[in-house]
Design a protein around this motif. Structure first.
Motif, PDB file in Angstrom:
ATOM      1  N   ASP A 176      52.481 137.901 -39.213  1.00 33.71           N
ATOM      2  CA  ASP A 176      52.811 138.148 -37.743  1.00 33.71           C
ATOM      3  C   ASP A 176      53.389 139.487 -37.552  1.00 33.71           C
ATOM      4  O   ASP A 176      53.722 140.102 -36.770  1.00 33.71           O
ATOM      5  CB  ASP A 176      54.079 137.140 -37.258  1.00 33.71           C
ATOM      6  N   THR A 223      55.789 140.764 -39.505  1.00 30.99           N
ATOM      7  CA  THR A 223      57.047 141.396 -39.815  1.00 30.99           C
ATOM      8  C   THR A 223      57.386 141.579 -41.208  1.00 30.99           C
ATOM      9  O   THR A 223      58.413 142.000 -41.825  1.00 30.99           O
ATOM     10  CB  THR A 223      57.956 140.013 -39.364  1.00 30.99           C
ATOM     11  N   TYR A 250      54.726 136.101 -31.461  1.00 26.09           N
ATOM     12  CA  TYR A 250      55.992 136.745 -32.216  1.00 26.09           C
ATOM     13  C   TYR A 250      56.916 136.989 -31.191  1.00 26.09           C
ATOM     14  O   TYR A 250      56.515 137.773 -30.208  1.00 26.09           O
ATOM     15  CB  TYR A 250      55.798 137.792 -33.363  1.00 26.09           C
ATOM     16  N   CYS A 251      58.151 136.554 -31.064  1.00 26.87           N
ATOM     17  CA  CYS A 251      58.757 136.938 -29.804  1.00 26.87           C
ATOM     18  C   CYS A 251      59.793 137.984 -30.187  1.00 26.87           C
ATOM     19  O   CYS A 251      60.374 137.887 -31.537  1.00 26.87           O
ATOM     20  CB  CYS A 251      59.836 135.576 -29.644  1.00 26.87           C
ATOM     21  N   GLN A 252      59.959 139.158 -29.594  1.00 30.77           N
ATOM     22  CA  GLN A 252      60.613 140.200 -30.144  1.00 30.77           C
ATOM     23  C   GLN A 252      61.943 140.148 -29.787  1.00 30.77           C
ATOM     24  O   GLN A 252      62.432 140.937 -30.209  1.00 30.77           O
ATOM     25  CB  GLN A 252      59.706 141.472 -29.539  1.00 30.77           C
ATOM     26  N   GLN A 253      62.230 139.011 -29.021  1.00 35.91           N
ATOM     27  CA  GLN A 253      63.944 138.892 -28.932  1.00 35.91           C
ATOM     28  C   GLN A 253      64.464 137.929 -29.775  1.00 35.91           C
ATOM     29  O   GLN A 253      65.550 138.311 -30.579  1.00 35.91           O
ATOM     30  CB  GLN A 253      64.063 138.621 -27.523  1.00 35.91           C
ATOM     31  N   LYS A 298      62.819 136.526 -32.593  1.00 38.01           N
ATOM     32  CA  LYS A 298      62.321 136.879 -33.901  1.00 38.01           C
ATOM     33  C   LYS A 298      61.580 135.817 -34.451  1.00 38.01           C
ATOM     34  O   LYS A 298      61.354 135.606 -35.516  1.00 38.01           O
ATOM     35  CB  LYS A 298      63.152 137.375 -34.701  1.00 38.01           C
ATOM     36  N   THR A 319      58.085 133.093 -34.478  1.00 38.89           N
ATOM     37  CA  THR A 319      56.874 133.014 -34.508  1.00 38.89           C
ATOM     38  C   THR A 319      56.270 131.573 -34.151  1.00 38.89           C
ATOM     39  O   THR A 319      56.638 130.683 -34.924  1.00 38.89           O
ATOM     40  CB  THR A 319      56.367 133.501 -35.993  1.00 38.89           C
ATOM     41  N   LYS A 362      52.349 139.805 -29.327  1.00 42.48           N
ATOM     42  CA  LYS A 362      54.050 139.863 -29.380  1.00 42.48           C
ATOM     43  C   LYS A 362      54.721 140.265 -28.253  1.00 42.48           C
ATOM     44  O   LYS A 362      53.873 140.876 -27.220  1.00 42.48           O
ATOM     45  CB  LYS A 362      54.455 141.468 -30.344  1.00 42.48           C
ATOM     46  N   GLY A 363      55.490 139.550 -27.952  1.00 39.87           N
ATOM     47  CA  GLY A 363      56.226 139.836 -26.527  1.00 39.87           C
ATOM     48  C   GLY A 363      57.686 138.915 -26.509  1.00 39.87           C
ATOM     49  O   GLY A 363      58.283 138.785 -27.524  1.00 39.87           O
ATOM     50  N   VAL A 364      57.732 138.155 -25.442  1.00 41.98           N
ATOM     51  CA  VAL A 364      58.855 137.368 -25.062  1.00 41.98           C
ATOM     52  C   VAL A 364      58.439 136.065 -24.947  1.00 41.98           C
ATOM     53  O   VAL A 364      57.841 135.647 -24.128  1.00 41.98           O
ATOM     54  CB  VAL A 364      60.007 138.016 -23.997  1.00 41.98           C
TER      55      VAL A 364
END
Length: 139
Positions: free
Chosen positions: A69, A71, A96-99, A101, A103, A130-132
């Motif tokens: 992902d 990371t 992948y949630c950038q808030q 973390k 997947t 990638k996002g929220v």
């Protein structure tokens, strides 16, 4: 419940040892893909090498797939039922949630067909957005 887990292992030609039963049970309880470190923390006192080998066996037999992902840590998630030792059929998008973390597998969101130039041969495909995620998104 244990019989279902045992049967799922047998269906993939995996010998249902106590550790494999525990690992599969743990994976089935997850909402997101997990790393070896996450598995190790969740399993309590367990041998890291045994956990790694279990994940590798599961992957080789088509029970789990790995996710890169971006990371730097490989994550693992359960495969679709039709995956097997010869071929993984779960070409889907990962998120992948950038808030938080985490997947997530998005099995209903397929990777679009991509035509490669002649003499290029695809061996693996991975699409990560990638996002929220829906849990972190306030809307």
């Amino acid at each position: 419940m244990t019989k279902d887990i045992e049967q799922r292992l047998k269906n993939k030609d995996i010998n249902p040892t106590a550790m494999r039963l525990l690992v599969l049970d743990f994976l089935m309880q997850q909402n997101a893909a997990i790393s070896l470190t996450d598995l190790e923390k969740g399993m309590g006192p367990s041998d890291r090498i045994t956990l790694y080998r279990t994940l590798k066996t599961f992957e080789e037999k088509g029970l789990v797939h790995h996710i890169d992902d971006g990371t730097g840590t490989t994550k693992y998630a359960l495969c679709m039922e039709e995956c097997d030792a010869d071929h993984h059929h779960d070409l889907h998008v990962h998120f992948y949630c950038q808030q938080c973390k985490e997947t997530f597998c998005l099995p209903n969101t397929q990777i679009p067909e991509i035509t490669l130039p002649k003499k290029f041969r695809s061996e693996e495909m991975n699409l990560v957005i990638k996002g929220v995620c829906d849990q972190c998104n306030p809307d």
